[in-house]
Design a protein around this motif. Structure first.
Motif, PDB file in Angstrom:
ATOM      1  N   ASN A   1      29.097  -9.027 -27.346  1.00 42.79           N
ATOM      2  CA  ASN A   1      30.459  -9.003 -26.805  1.00 42.79           C
ATOM      3  C   ASN A   1      31.310 -10.190 -27.264  1.00 42.79           C
ATOM      4  N   SER A   2      30.719 -11.128 -28.031  1.00 43.26           N
ATOM      5  CA  SER A   2      31.486 -12.221 -28.624  1.00 43.26           C
ATOM      6  C   SER A   2      30.670 -12.799 -29.769  1.00 43.26           C
ATOM      7  N   GLU A   3      31.176 -13.857 -30.401  1.00 40.95           N
ATOM      8  CA  GLU A   3      30.461 -14.451 -31.529  1.00 40.95           C
ATOM      9  C   GLU A   3      29.218 -15.211 -31.102  1.00 40.95           C
ATOM     10  N   SER A   4      29.073 -15.446 -29.816  1.00 40.52           N
ATOM     11  CA  SER A   4      27.921 -16.235 -29.371  1.00 40.52           C
ATOM     12  C   SER A   4      27.257 -15.683 -28.113  1.00 40.52           C
ATOM     13  N   SER A   5      27.530 -14.434 -27.761  1.00 41.80           N
ATOM     14  CA  SER A   5      26.920 -13.889 -26.548  1.00 41.80           C
ATOM     15  C   SER A   5      26.777 -12.375 -26.640  1.00 41.80           C
ATOM     16  N   CYS A   6      25.896 -11.854 -25.816  1.00 41.07           N
ATOM     17  CA  CYS A   6      25.690 -10.409 -25.722  1.00 41.07           C
ATOM     18  C   CYS A   6      25.287 -10.068 -24.298  1.00 41.07           C
ATOM     19  N   ASN A   7      25.482  -8.828 -23.935  1.00 39.18           N
ATOM     20  CA  ASN A   7      25.053  -8.357 -22.626  1.00 39.18           C
ATOM     21  C   ASN A   7      23.664  -7.746 -22.757  1.00 39.18           C
ATOM     22  N   VAL A   8      22.768  -8.133 -21.847  1.00 40.21           N
ATOM     23  CA  VAL A   8      21.389  -7.654 -21.881  1.00 40.21           C
ATOM     24  C   VAL A   8      21.119  -6.789 -20.656  1.00 40.21           C
ATOM     25  N   ASP A   9      20.670  -5.566 -20.896  1.00 38.19           N
ATOM     26  CA  ASP A   9      20.266  -4.655 -19.821  1.00 38.19           C
ATOM     27  C   ASP A   9      18.788  -4.339 -20.004  1.00 38.19           C
ATOM     28  N   ILE A  10      17.998  -4.562 -18.962  1.00 32.23           N
ATOM     29  CA  ILE A  10      16.544  -4.360 -19.041  1.00 32.23           C
ATOM     30  C   ILE A  10      16.120  -3.323 -18.016  1.00 32.23           C
ATOM     31  N   ARG A  11      15.337  -2.359 -18.463  1.00 38.52           N
ATOM     32  CA  ARG A  11      14.810  -1.318 -17.591  1.00 38.52           C
ATOM     33  C   ARG A  11      13.311  -1.202 -17.804  1.00 38.52           C
ATOM     34  N   VAL A  12      12.587  -0.899 -16.737  1.00 34.35           N
ATOM     35  CA  VAL A  12      11.124  -0.848 -16.819  1.00 34.35           C
ATOM     36  C   VAL A  12      10.603   0.243 -15.896  1.00 34.35           C
ATOM     37  N   GLY A  13       9.419   0.741 -16.188  1.00 33.97           N
ATOM     38  CA  GLY A  13       8.794   1.753 -15.338  1.00 33.97           C
ATOM     39  C   GLY A  13       7.354   1.977 -15.742  1.00 33.97           C
ATOM     40  N   ALA A  14       6.602   2.598 -14.860  1.00 33.39           N
ATOM     41  CA  ALA A  14       5.205   2.935 -15.130  1.00 33.39           C
ATOM     42  C   ALA A  14       5.122   4.410 -15.482  1.00 33.39           C
ATOM     43  N   HIS A  15       4.592   4.690 -16.659  1.00 31.01           N
ATOM     44  CA  HIS A  15       4.396   6.078 -17.090  1.00 31.01           C
ATOM     45  C   HIS A  15       2.923   6.449 -16.924  1.00 31.01           C
ATOM     46  N   PHE A  16       2.653   7.483 -16.140  1.00 30.66           N
ATOM     47  CA  PHE A  16       1.278   7.887 -15.865  1.00 30.66           C
ATOM     48  C   PHE A  16       0.847   8.991 -16.814  1.00 30.66           C
ATOM     49  N   LYS A  17      -0.218   8.704 -17.553  1.00 34.14           N
ATOM     50  CA  LYS A  17      -0.763   9.674 -18.476  1.00 34.14           C
ATOM     51  C   LYS A  17      -1.614  10.709 -17.755  1.00 34.14           C
ATOM     52  N   LYS A  18      -2.134  10.348 -16.598  1.00 29.96           N
ATOM     53  CA  LYS A  18      -2.849  11.290 -15.737  1.00 29.96           C
ATOM     54  C   LYS A  18      -2.762  10.815 -14.296  1.00 29.96           C
ATOM     55  N   TRP A  19      -2.928  11.743 -13.390  1.00 32.66           N
ATOM     56  CA  TRP A  19      -2.741  11.470 -11.972  1.00 32.66           C
ATOM     57  C   TRP A  19      -3.857  10.566 -11.443  1.00 32.66           C
ATOM     58  N   CYS A  20      -3.492   9.694 -10.489  1.00 33.61           N
ATOM     59  CA  CYS A  20      -4.484   8.881  -9.797  1.00 33.61           C
ATOM     60  C   CYS A  20      -4.018   8.628  -8.373  1.00 33.61           C
ATOM     61  N   VAL A  21      -4.940   8.287  -7.480  1.00 35.35           N
ATOM     62  CA  VAL A  21      -4.623   8.162  -6.057  1.00 35.35           C
ATOM     63  C   VAL A  21      -3.726   6.960  -5.767  1.00 35.35           C
ATOM     64  N   MET A  22      -3.728   5.958  -6.646  1.00 37.35           N
ATOM     65  CA  MET A  22      -2.950   4.736  -6.430  1.00 37.35           C
ATOM     66  C   MET A  22      -1.617   4.764  -7.169  1.00 37.35           C
ATOM     67  N   GLN A  23      -1.137   5.932  -7.525  1.00 38.92           N
ATOM     68  CA  GLN A  23       0.023   6.043  -8.394  1.00 38.92           C
ATOM     69  C   GLN A  23       1.248   5.324  -7.839  1.00 38.92           C
ATOM     70  N   SER A  24       1.576   5.548  -6.566  1.00 42.49           N
ATOM     71  CA  SER A  24       2.765   4.930  -5.974  1.00 42.49           C
ATOM     72  C   SER A  24       2.632   3.409  -5.926  1.00 42.49           C
ATOM     73  N   LYS A  25       1.455   2.918  -5.549  1.00 44.77           N
ATOM     74  CA  LYS A  25       1.211   1.482  -5.469  1.00 44.77           C
ATOM     75  C   LYS A  25       1.290   0.831  -6.847  1.00 44.77           C
ATOM     76  N   ILE A  26       0.704   1.466  -7.841  1.00 42.42           N
ATOM     77  CA  ILE A  26       0.710   0.926  -9.196  1.00 42.42           C
ATOM     78  C   ILE A  26       2.140   0.874  -9.737  1.00 42.42           C
ATOM     79  N   LYS A  27       2.922   1.923  -9.480  1.00 42.30           N
ATOM     80  CA  LYS A  27       4.294   1.990  -9.984  1.00 42.30           C
ATOM     81  C   LYS A  27       5.133   0.834  -9.436  1.00 42.30           C
ATOM     82  N   SER A  28       5.091   0.631  -8.115  1.00 45.26           N
ATOM     83  CA  SER A  28       5.894  -0.441  -7.515  1.00 45.26           C
ATOM     84  C   SER A  28       5.391  -1.812  -7.941  1.00 45.26           C
ATOM     85  N   SER A  29       4.062  -1.974  -8.054  1.00 46.94           N
ATOM     86  CA  SER A  29       3.493  -3.249  -8.465  1.00 46.94           C
ATOM     87  C   SER A  29       3.872  -3.589  -9.906  1.00 46.94           C
ATOM     88  N   ALA A  30       3.852  -2.587 -10.789  1.00 45.31           N
ATOM     89  CA  ALA A  30       4.191  -2.819 -12.193  1.00 45.31           C
ATOM     90  C   ALA A  30       5.646  -3.265 -12.339  1.00 45.31           C
TER      91      ALA A  30
END
Length: 334
Positions: free
Chosen positions: A259-288
């Motif tokens: 957005n200028s000669e010396s700066s930029c805007n940074v947007d960061i997004r993250v998430g847990a992608h499950f390759k297979k189902w597990c009983v701790m899925q909700s806990k793992i997602k929030s913890s990650a």
């Protein structure tokens, strides 16, 4: 009768006579309506040829397949639909896992093997606009965790922090006290736009559910827009020694807009992608997500300090303004 994602189980205790049956859903060949004693509606589960021995002696079939008959349902049709739905969900889950394994293998191969047929740098005017590349991450699992201004342009962010000659990753991992860091070189891949590389290390774990540290593989993907003002940096982390580590990956996307000669805007997004189902899925997602939020704070802090150190002297000013030694192709010929 008890139905789970992987098994159909049965238990009875009538007049002190116990009966137990555990049928893996993957062994089921057919489920159909039947009759017990000619008047009692029943359900017969027929197993694939060669499968059996999952509990009480089963019934035989002329074709050699093992079958189990269950009767005395409150509502046989409802039970039949529930069992058929469980079988369909199981096969859909197995097919999804197969595709995820293929995608993970493809990402690992592309990130760790050099010698792509495509050139590392191609003039922008010769770049075809119709090529279709595979997505590197699953954007539907991402949630926003950070948005702020960073003291560099998008192009400088790559040149100073991510380029092959940069020691930023080493410094960040040293501050975290991670060990055994190995960083592969950036290179083009036929399957993905831009460039990819692979990192391996032993990362400290802060969760009480995890061991003190874990072997980790991180695949990275970067694409710079033709005008050099937009940078997309994506990562996929696979922890190997944590509980259910093979069930999920942590996907992250950094989007930078100059957005200028010396700066930029940074947007960061993250998430847990499950390759297979597990009983701790909700806990793992929030913890990650929570763990990566903490990591981002440290990453940004170390990055600001590193940028400042690299641009404070005359000699480092030249380095910052020099062309990158590793080009990021926007598109390339297959």
């Amino acid at each position: 009768m008890y139905v789970s994602a992987w098994h159909i189980c049965f238990h009875s205790n009538v007049f002190s006579k116990q009966m137990k049956v555990v049928i893996p859903i993957g062994d089921i060949d057919e489920i159909k309506r039947s009759q017990h004693a000619f008047i009692n509606p029943a359900i017969t589960i027929i197993l694939r040829l060669g499968a059996g021995g999952h509990g009480v002696p089963p019934l035989g079939s002329p074709d050699g397949r093992v079958r189990y008959m269950f009767a005395s349902f409150w509502n046989r049709n409802h039970a039949l639909r529930a069992l058929q739905r469980a079988v369909n969900n199981f096969h859909a889950m197995v097919e999804a896992e197969k595709k995820e394994k293929e995608q993970s293998a493809l990402r690992a191969h592309s990130s760790s093997v050099r010698g792509s047929k495509r050139q590392a740098k191609i003039p922008e005017e010769s770049v075809p606009k119709t090529l279709k590349f595979q997505p590197f991450i699953k954007e539907e699992v991402l949630v926003a965790i950070y948005n702020d201004v960073f003291p560099s342009t998008a192009e400088q962010f790559f040149d100073l922090l991510l380029n092959d000659g940069s020691s930023y990753i080493n410094e960040y991992r040293a501050v975290r006290k991670d060990t055994n860091l190995t960083i592969g070189p950036w290179h083009a891949a036929d399957e993905y736009d831009g460039q990819v590389r692979e990192l391996t290390l032993r990362a400290l774990c802060n969760s009480p559910m995890c061991p003190p540290d874990s072997a980790m593989t991180e695949w990275q993907h970067v694409v710079l827009s033709p005008d050099k003002k937009q940078l997309v940096f994506e990562t996929v982390q696979q922890a190997h020694d944590v509980p259910f580590g093979s069930h999920f990956e942590v996907h992250c996307k950094w989007s930078l807009q100059t957005n200028s000669e010396s700066s930029c805007n940074v947007d960061i997004r993250v998430g847990a992608h499950f390759k297979k189902w597990c009983v701790m899925q909700s806990k793992i997602k929030s913890s990650a997500i929570n763990e990566y939020k903490k990591e981002v704070e440290l990453m940004i802090e170390v990055a600001r300090s590193y940028i400042k150190s690299q641009t404070s002297g005359g000699e480092t000013d030249n380095v910052a303004s020099a062309p990158s030694s590793t080009a990021i192709p926007e598109k390339s010929n297959a």
